[in-house]
Design a protein around this motif. Structure first.
Motif, PDB file in Angstrom:
ATOM      1  N   GLY A 412      56.519  -6.779  62.249  1.00  0.00           N
ATOM      2  CA  GLY A 412      56.180  -7.307  60.929  1.00  0.00           C
ATOM      3  C   GLY A 412      54.690  -7.499  60.742  1.00  0.00           C
ATOM      4  N   SER A 413      53.985  -7.778  61.833  1.00  0.00           N
ATOM      5  CA  SER A 413      52.555  -8.072  61.729  1.00  0.00           C
ATOM      6  C   SER A 413      51.697  -6.831  61.521  1.00  0.00           C
ATOM      7  N   VAL A 414      52.272  -5.640  61.647  1.00  0.00           N
ATOM      8  CA  VAL A 414      51.469  -4.412  61.530  1.00  0.00           C
ATOM      9  C   VAL A 414      51.667  -3.709  60.190  1.00  0.00           C
ATOM     10  N   GLY A 415      52.771  -3.980  59.497  1.00  0.00           N
ATOM     11  CA  GLY A 415      53.100  -3.219  58.294  1.00  0.00           C
ATOM     12  C   GLY A 415      52.224  -3.526  57.093  1.00  0.00           C
ATOM     13  N   VAL A 416      52.167  -2.574  56.171  1.00  0.00           N
ATOM     14  CA  VAL A 416      51.494  -2.716  54.879  1.00  0.00           C
ATOM     15  C   VAL A 416      50.044  -3.188  55.028  1.00  0.00           C
ATOM     16  N   ALA A 417      49.291  -2.519  55.883  1.00  0.00           N
ATOM     17  CA  ALA A 417      47.859  -2.799  55.972  1.00  0.00           C
ATOM     18  C   ALA A 417      47.198  -2.424  54.654  1.00  0.00           C
ATOM     19  N   HIS A 418      46.407  -3.323  54.111  1.00  0.00           N
ATOM     20  CA  HIS A 418      45.750  -3.001  52.836  1.00  0.00           C
ATOM     21  C   HIS A 418      44.382  -3.668  52.785  1.00  0.00           C
ATOM     22  N   VAL A 419      43.905  -3.957  51.571  1.00  0.00           N
ATOM     23  CA  VAL A 419      42.494  -4.262  51.363  1.00  0.00           C
ATOM     24  C   VAL A 419      42.022  -5.582  51.975  1.00  0.00           C
ATOM     25  N   ASN A 420      42.916  -6.472  52.383  1.00  0.00           N
ATOM     26  CA  ASN A 420      42.473  -7.727  53.001  1.00  0.00           C
ATOM     27  C   ASN A 420      42.465  -7.644  54.530  1.00  0.00           C
ATOM     28  N   ASP A 421      42.642  -6.451  55.066  1.00  0.00           N
ATOM     29  CA  ASP A 421      42.664  -6.232  56.506  1.00  0.00           C
ATOM     30  C   ASP A 421      41.368  -5.547  56.924  1.00  0.00           C
ATOM     31  N   SER A 422      40.619  -6.153  57.832  1.00  0.00           N
ATOM     32  CA  SER A 422      39.346  -5.561  58.247  1.00  0.00           C
ATOM     33  C   SER A 422      39.543  -4.200  58.903  1.00  0.00           C
ATOM     34  N   GLY A 423      40.653  -4.023  59.621  1.00  0.00           N
ATOM     35  CA  GLY A 423      40.930  -2.732  60.242  1.00  0.00           C
ATOM     36  C   GLY A 423      41.130  -1.631  59.226  1.00  0.00           C
ATOM     37  N   PHE A 424      41.663  -1.969  58.059  1.00  0.00           N
ATOM     38  CA  PHE A 424      41.840  -1.008  56.965  1.00  0.00           C
ATOM     39  C   PHE A 424      40.498  -0.403  56.582  1.00  0.00           C
ATOM     40  N   TRP A 425      39.465  -1.247  56.470  1.00  0.00           N
ATOM     41  CA  TRP A 425      38.144  -0.770  56.076  1.00  0.00           C
ATOM     42  C   TRP A 425      37.456  -0.030  57.210  1.00  0.00           C
ATOM     43  N   LEU A 426      37.752  -0.399  58.448  1.00  0.00           N
ATOM     44  CA  LEU A 426      37.187   0.314  59.594  1.00  0.00           C
ATOM     45  C   LEU A 426      37.675   1.760  59.596  1.00  0.00           C
ATOM     46  N   VAL A 427      38.983   1.941  59.403  1.00  0.00           N
ATOM     47  CA  VAL A 427      39.553   3.286  59.333  1.00  0.00           C
ATOM     48  C   VAL A 427      38.990   4.043  58.130  1.00  0.00           C
ATOM     49  N   SER A 428      38.922   3.375  56.989  1.00  0.00           N
ATOM     50  CA  SER A 428      38.424   4.006  55.773  1.00  0.00           C
ATOM     51  C   SER A 428      37.018   4.560  55.976  1.00  0.00           C
ATOM     52  N   ARG A 429      36.130   3.765  56.555  1.00  0.00           N
ATOM     53  CA  ARG A 429      34.741   4.175  56.686  1.00  0.00           C
ATOM     54  C   ARG A 429      34.540   5.211  57.782  1.00  0.00           C
ATOM     55  N   PHE A 430      35.150   5.025  58.942  1.00  0.00           N
ATOM     56  CA  PHE A 430      34.946   5.971  60.038  1.00  0.00           C
ATOM     57  C   PHE A 430      35.686   7.293  59.822  1.00  0.00           C
ATOM     58  N   PHE A 431      36.735   7.279  58.987  1.00  0.00           N
ATOM     59  CA  PHE A 431      37.462   8.510  58.713  1.00  0.00           C
ATOM     60  C   PHE A 431      36.982   9.178  57.427  1.00  0.00           C
ATOM     61  N   GLY A 432      36.017   8.563  56.751  1.00  0.00           N
ATOM     62  CA  GLY A 432      35.473   9.156  55.539  1.00  0.00           C
ATOM     63  C   GLY A 432      36.461   9.190  54.392  1.00  0.00           C
ATOM     64  N   LEU A 433      37.324   8.168  54.300  1.00  0.00           N
ATOM     65  CA  LEU A 433      38.362   8.121  53.271  1.00  0.00           C
ATOM     66  C   LEU A 433      37.979   7.144  52.165  1.00  0.00           C
TER      67      LEU A 433
END
Length: 467
Positions: A412-433
């Motif tokens: 339950g703690s891993v699902g629906v990662a979105h904009v309030n998750d710092s890891g979401f932005w880490l993936v977004s920036r390093f993957f160029g998304l």
């Protein structure tokens, strides 16, 4: 900020509406108004805190609650990881390792081989630190094979995430095990099996589906021009592998000793032993990365005949490009921290806990709701464990059933990662998304991991019930 008292009580319904409105407003600012993610997160965090009733004299303190802690952790890890990555990339080490992997596994299997390496590194290394260290290799393999970048990158990210969420010695499952009174050794064994199954199920599918449908160029965030810098030395494959394994071994000293301490009658006395203290310090992730950076300076720099001035230039060039990654990731933690301070997670989780649904279902849903509400997987897992511990203690559950409940909360703690998750932005920036692309890919991938993890938890709980 445990002493924070809000000016008014919005109630569970009001808090839920506020959280939904805040997320919707953030999406509009970034996707429709094309506002920079950092500014949008800052504005949304401020407005959310004001509407929730945070006193004016504590507004900046509330904003800093999530930002400062996230930024402090991320800045050290990403900064040191970027320096190490730039040294490996500029020396030609990433290209050398990529070519060797392709020779051994072939171009079609190079991405999956990289994912297996990430799975092994992910056992002791946190998600963000491991991903940053591996990014130069991921970039190099993607360029060398000419394959879709996401078909190479996502399987490795899934590997790191699966280990981080389900397996001790990572903090979430360890904390949940201690709170629930679960056998940490059993949680470790089951968590490893869950992580392997989830990785084997989700990673290849994520690489195939999103690699085919979302085409992005290989990011240049960690690139340098080795011909211009004169830093290229084509180090040996064993030297590069040793540098990648060094932080893993050091961090295992810390996480392994912490796990061992949890099995002792007096954990504090064990941790107080001088040799244990020294090894744990060496194994702290920032210290382990710092040591590895120093080793890379010796092996790739001075040992290869490079001047100290050139080494300093290469390291300095690593920090500028990752500024946006660090700031946006910190802002994501800021937004999650503000949502946490409003009490939305606790309010909704408490309501779910009182509905009387099956324990394992309630454990999963509480962790999932808290995750959606405030972003942090570790906080979601520990919150769910704290709320469920009395229910589990009152029930007649055997050791394996308790482990299954811990695994359900982990899922339950891993699902629906979105904009309030710092890891979401880490993936977004390093993957160029873009944010939209990250929502359409990484959010779905994390949700798939949660669903598979919960299904496995149900199966384990059922087996444990009849054993």
């Amino acid at each position: 900020m445990d002493d924070l008292v809000l000016n008014w009580d919005l109630g569970t319904g009001g808090l839920l509406i506020l959280a939904v409105a805040a997320i919707a407003g953030l999406l509009v600012m970034i996707m429709a108004l094309r506002m920079h993610a950092f500014l949008a997160l800052l504005i949304t965090s401020l407005l959310t805190a004001v509407i929730a009733g945070v006193p004016a004299n504590r507004l900046l303190e509330a904003i800093g609650f999530g930002f400062n802690s996230t930024l402090g952790n991320v800045m050290l890890l990403v900064g040191l990881g970027a320096m190490l990555g730039r040294m490996i990339e500029a020396s030609g080490g990433a290209q050398v390792l990529a070519e060797k992997m392709i020779d051994l596994f072939g171009e079609r299997r190079a991405g999956m081989a990289l994912s297996v390496a990430s799975l092994l590194m992910g056992f002791p290394i946190f998600f963000d630190a491991g991903l940053v260290v591996m990014m130069p290799i991921i970039y190099a393999v993607a360029r060398r094979t000419g394959a879709s970048f996401l078909s190479i990158a996502f399987p490795s990210a899934v590997a790191f995430s699966a280990m981080h969420i389900f397996s001790p010695p990572h903090p979430g499952p360890v904390a949940a095990s201690n709170i629930m009174g679960a056998d940490v050794g059993l949680v470790l064994l089951v968590g490893l099996v869950f992580a392997l199954i989830i990785w084997a199920t989700v990673a290849p599918l994520a690489g195939k589906v999103f690699g085919d449908h979302i085409r992005v160029p290989v990011p240049t965030i960690l690139d340098s021009n080795s011909e211009e810098t004169g830093f290229e030395s084509r180090p040996s494959v064993p030297a590069i592998i040793s540098m990648l394994l060094l932080p893993l071994v050091l961090i295992l000293l810390n996480t392994g000793l912490n796990t061992l301490a949890a099995t002792k009658d007096d954990p504090d006395a064990f941790k107080a032993l001088p040799v244990v203290q020294v090894l744990r310090v060496l194994g702290e992730t920032p210290i382990a990365l710092l040591i590895t950076v120093l080793v890379s300076m010796v092996v790739l720099g001075w040992g290869a005949g490079k001047s100290g001035t050139l080494i300093e230039k290469i390291q300095d060039s690593a920090l500028g490009p990752i500024c946006s990654v660090v700031v946006v990731t910190g802002a994501g933690g800021m937004f999650g921290g503000v949502l946490r301070l409003t009490g939305i997670g606790d309010a909704v989780a408490g309501s779910l806990n009182s509905l009387g649904m099956p324990v394992i279902v309630a454990a999963f849903l509480i962790a999932q709701i808290v995750r959606i509400a405030q972003g942090s997987a570790t906080v979601a897992l520990t919150t769910a464990a704290s709320l469920m511990t009395a229910v589990v203690a009152a029930g007649d559950f055997n050791a394996l059933q308790v482990v299954a409940i811990v695994m359900a909360m982990s899922a339950g703690s891993v699902g629906v990662a979105h904009v309030n998750d710092s890891g979401f932005w880490l993936v977004s920036r390093f993957f160029g998304l873009s944010m939209k692309q990250t929502l359409a890919s990484w959010t779905l991938i994390q949700t798939a991991m949660a669903v598979v993890g919960f299904a496995l938890s149900l199966v384990l709980f059922g087996i444990a019930s009849v054993v």
